[in-house]
Design a protein around this motif. Structure first.
Motif, PDB file in Angstrom:
ATOM      1  N   ILE A  62      -9.024  42.601 -22.370  1.00 16.47           N
ATOM      2  CA  ILE A  62      -8.230  41.528 -21.896  1.00 16.47           C
ATOM      3  C   ILE A  62      -7.052  41.078 -22.732  1.00 16.47           C
ATOM      4  O   ILE A  62      -5.955  40.682 -22.485  1.00 16.47           O
ATOM      5  CB  ILE A  62      -9.225  40.138 -21.719  1.00 16.47           C
ATOM      6  N   ARG A  63      -7.417  41.132 -24.145  1.00 19.17           N
ATOM      7  CA  ARG A  63      -6.354  40.999 -25.009  1.00 19.17           C
ATOM      8  C   ARG A  63      -5.016  41.999 -24.691  1.00 19.17           C
ATOM      9  O   ARG A  63      -4.036  41.440 -24.978  1.00 19.17           O
ATOM     10  CB  ARG A  63      -6.879  41.090 -26.449  1.00 19.17           C
ATOM     11  N   ARG A  64      -5.391  43.204 -24.460  1.00 15.47           N
ATOM     12  CA  ARG A  64      -4.067  44.077 -24.017  1.00 15.47           C
ATOM     13  C   ARG A  64      -3.625  43.751 -22.495  1.00 15.47           C
ATOM     14  O   ARG A  64      -2.663  44.443 -22.183  1.00 15.47           O
ATOM     15  CB  ARG A  64      -4.760  45.538 -24.082  1.00 15.47           C
ATOM     16  N   GLY A  65      -4.250  42.837 -21.780  1.00 14.58           N
ATOM     17  CA  GLY A  65      -3.741  42.591 -20.602  1.00 14.58           C
ATOM     18  C   GLY A  65      -4.219  43.460 -19.493  1.00 14.58           C
ATOM     19  O   GLY A  65      -3.499  43.595 -18.516  1.00 14.58           O
ATOM     20  N   LYS A  66      -5.311  43.946 -19.619  1.00 13.69           N
ATOM     21  CA  LYS A  66      -5.668  44.702 -18.768  1.00 13.69           C
ATOM     22  C   LYS A  66      -7.219  44.200 -18.355  1.00 13.69           C
ATOM     23  O   LYS A  66      -8.268  44.668 -18.499  1.00 13.69           O
ATOM     24  CB  LYS A  66      -6.356  46.164 -19.189  1.00 13.69           C
ATOM     25  N   PRO A  67      -7.325  43.261 -17.449  1.00 15.15           N
ATOM     26  CA  PRO A  67      -8.534  42.479 -17.005  1.00 15.15           C
ATOM     27  C   PRO A  67      -9.272  43.836 -15.861  1.00 15.15           C
ATOM     28  O   PRO A  67     -10.444  43.229 -15.622  1.00 15.15           O
ATOM     29  CB  PRO A  67      -7.982  41.516 -16.131  1.00 15.15           C
ATOM     30  N   ASP A  68      -8.556  44.606 -15.247  1.00 15.26           N
ATOM     31  CA  ASP A  68      -9.047  45.614 -14.236  1.00 15.26           C
ATOM     32  C   ASP A  68      -9.852  46.522 -15.148  1.00 15.26           C
ATOM     33  O   ASP A  68     -10.145  47.498 -14.370  1.00 15.26           O
ATOM     34  CB  ASP A  68      -8.105  45.876 -13.238  1.00 15.26           C
ATOM     35  N   ALA A  69     -10.048  46.447 -16.280  1.00 12.61           N
ATOM     36  CA  ALA A  69     -10.703  47.615 -17.173  1.00 12.61           C
ATOM     37  C   ALA A  69     -11.895  47.413 -17.244  1.00 12.61           C
ATOM     38  O   ALA A  69     -12.762  48.111 -17.928  1.00 12.61           O
ATOM     39  CB  ALA A  69      -9.863  47.735 -18.472  1.00 12.61           C
ATOM     40  N   GLY A  70     -12.413  46.411 -16.535  1.00 16.78           N
ATOM     41  CA  GLY A  70     -14.001  46.087 -16.607  1.00 16.78           C
ATOM     42  C   GLY A  70     -14.908  47.027 -15.663  1.00 16.78           C
ATOM     43  O   GLY A  70     -14.180  47.636 -15.027  1.00 16.78           O
ATOM     44  N   PHE A  71     -16.089  46.623 -15.673  1.00 20.76           N
ATOM     45  CA  PHE A  71     -16.965  47.186 -14.719  1.00 20.76           C
ATOM     46  C   PHE A  71     -17.923  46.515 -13.955  1.00 20.76           C
ATOM     47  O   PHE A  71     -18.328  45.313 -14.662  1.00 20.76           O
ATOM     48  CB  PHE A  71     -17.837  48.509 -15.509  1.00 20.76           C
ATOM     49  N   THR A  78      -0.541  33.196 -30.183  1.00 16.30           N
ATOM     50  CA  THR A  78       1.048  33.167 -29.705  1.00 16.30           C
ATOM     51  C   THR A  78       1.018  31.904 -28.723  1.00 16.30           C
ATOM     52  O   THR A  78       2.363  31.516 -28.249  1.00 16.30           O
ATOM     53  CB  THR A  78       1.281  34.345 -28.615  1.00 16.30           C
ATOM     54  N   ASN A  79       0.034  31.534 -28.245  1.00 20.70           N
ATOM     55  CA  ASN A  79      -0.117  30.234 -27.405  1.00 20.70           C
ATOM     56  C   ASN A  79       0.815  30.476 -26.092  1.00 20.70           C
ATOM     57  O   ASN A  79       1.157  29.755 -25.251  1.00 20.70           O
ATOM     58  CB  ASN A  79       0.788  29.066 -28.145  1.00 20.70           C
ATOM     59  N   GLN A  80       0.394  31.878 -25.561  1.00 22.43           N
ATOM     60  CA  GLN A  80       0.963  32.314 -24.371  1.00 22.43           C
ATOM     61  C   GLN A  80      -0.178  32.848 -23.544  1.00 22.43           C
ATOM     62  O   GLN A  80      -1.014  33.151 -24.043  1.00 22.43           O
ATOM     63  CB  GLN A  80       2.114  33.396 -24.561  1.00 22.43           C
ATOM     64  N   ARG A  81       0.152  32.763 -22.394  1.00 28.44           N
ATOM     65  CA  ARG A  81      -0.627  33.244 -21.335  1.00 28.44           C
ATOM     66  C   ARG A  81      -0.796  34.660 -21.381  1.00 28.44           C
ATOM     67  O   ARG A  81       0.288  35.410 -21.395  1.00 28.44           O
ATOM     68  CB  ARG A  81      -0.404  32.958 -19.884  1.00 28.44           C
ATOM     69  N   ILE A  82      -1.879  35.495 -21.547  1.00 28.72           N
ATOM     70  CA  ILE A  82      -2.037  36.762 -21.571  1.00 28.72           C
ATOM     71  C   ILE A  82      -2.170  37.431 -20.175  1.00 28.72           C
ATOM     72  O   ILE A  82      -1.202  38.540 -19.995  1.00 28.72           O
ATOM     73  CB  ILE A  82      -3.257  37.327 -22.260  1.00 28.72           C
TER      74      ILE A  82
END
Length: 241
Positions: free
Chosen positions: A174-183, A123-127
């Protein structure tokens, strides 16, 4: 730490090596940017821009090599409104891009200020931005192809930017826009200066050094399991071949 031939090392003051190492900064008056990095880059520029006889040929060869490269897309990590009103002031300022990592259909761009953004190639957009907390300053990125995840190495204002913290986030999140889902990774290690963490993609290993107790530990890059530790104050360097 040296890989078998394909890794590379990155430090605050980079030197030509083959691993990828991130070193904790010496505790001081707070985060002041990448002064050591900039100084080293200037040294490399002075070395490369010399008066050698083949300088003209080298420049011509470089122009020939890249003449067919064309700009395809532009991405901007800067958000004039600020991606979070509570972030540190210097995180809201525009700064140079110091690291770019491509992982499948996502491009990650890390700015000198410590802000990191993910962009979609489709999409060339910021996620999203990868800075999870308001005081997080991201120091380096590493794409772990073994489990399709991105490892971020950060420092925090609450810790006076003195200790490295690692986090693993699956690319799918990250693709879903959830960078806080990591560990978090290597929570048992004290990575204060002069401690470090080093990633060896070729051999699939992670090396950490806890300066507090002078212990080196080697982890498996696939599942982050600790393989072995080396405790010896006389050890000055470890290389993996």
């Amino acid at each position: 730490m040296e890989g078998g031939g394909g890794g590379r090392r990155i430090t605050v003051s980079p030197r030509p090596c083959s691993g990828r190492r991130v070193v904790a900064k010496k505790r001081g008056r707070g985060w002041a940017g990448f002064d050591g990095f900039v100084n080293s880059v200037k040294k490399l520029q002075r070395r490369e821009i010399s008066s050698k006889r083949d300088r003209a040929f080298t420049m011509t060869d470089a122009q020939e090599r890249f003449r067919n490269i064309r700009l395809q897309e532009e991405y901007d990590t800067h958000d004039p409104k600020g991606h979070c009103s509570m972030v540190l002031p210097f995180l809201r300022k525009r700064s140079k891009i110091i690291e770019i990592v491509a992982a499948r259909d996502i491009v990650f761009a890390l700015a000198q200020s410590g802000v990191c953004a993910a962009f979609s190639r489709e999409t060339n957009q910021r996620i999203c931005f990868l800075n999870v907390t308001a005081d997080e300053v991201i120091r380096s990125l590493f794409y772990n192809k073994n489990n399709d995840s991105l490892i971020t190495v950060s420092v925090y204002a609450s810790d006076n930017f003195s200790s490295l913290k690692c986090r693993s986030t699956r690319i799918e999140y990250i693709r879903r826009g959830k960078p806080d889902a990591g560990f978090a990774l290597f929570e048992s290690e004290s990575l204060k200066w002069p401690g470090f963490v080093e990633f060896d993609d070729v051999n699939g290993k992670v090396l950490t050094y806890s300066a507090q107790d002078s212990i080196y530990k080697v982890f498996d890059l696939k599942n982050y399991t600790m393989l072995y530790s080396i405790s010896d104050k006389d050890v000055k360097e470890i290389k993996i071949r």
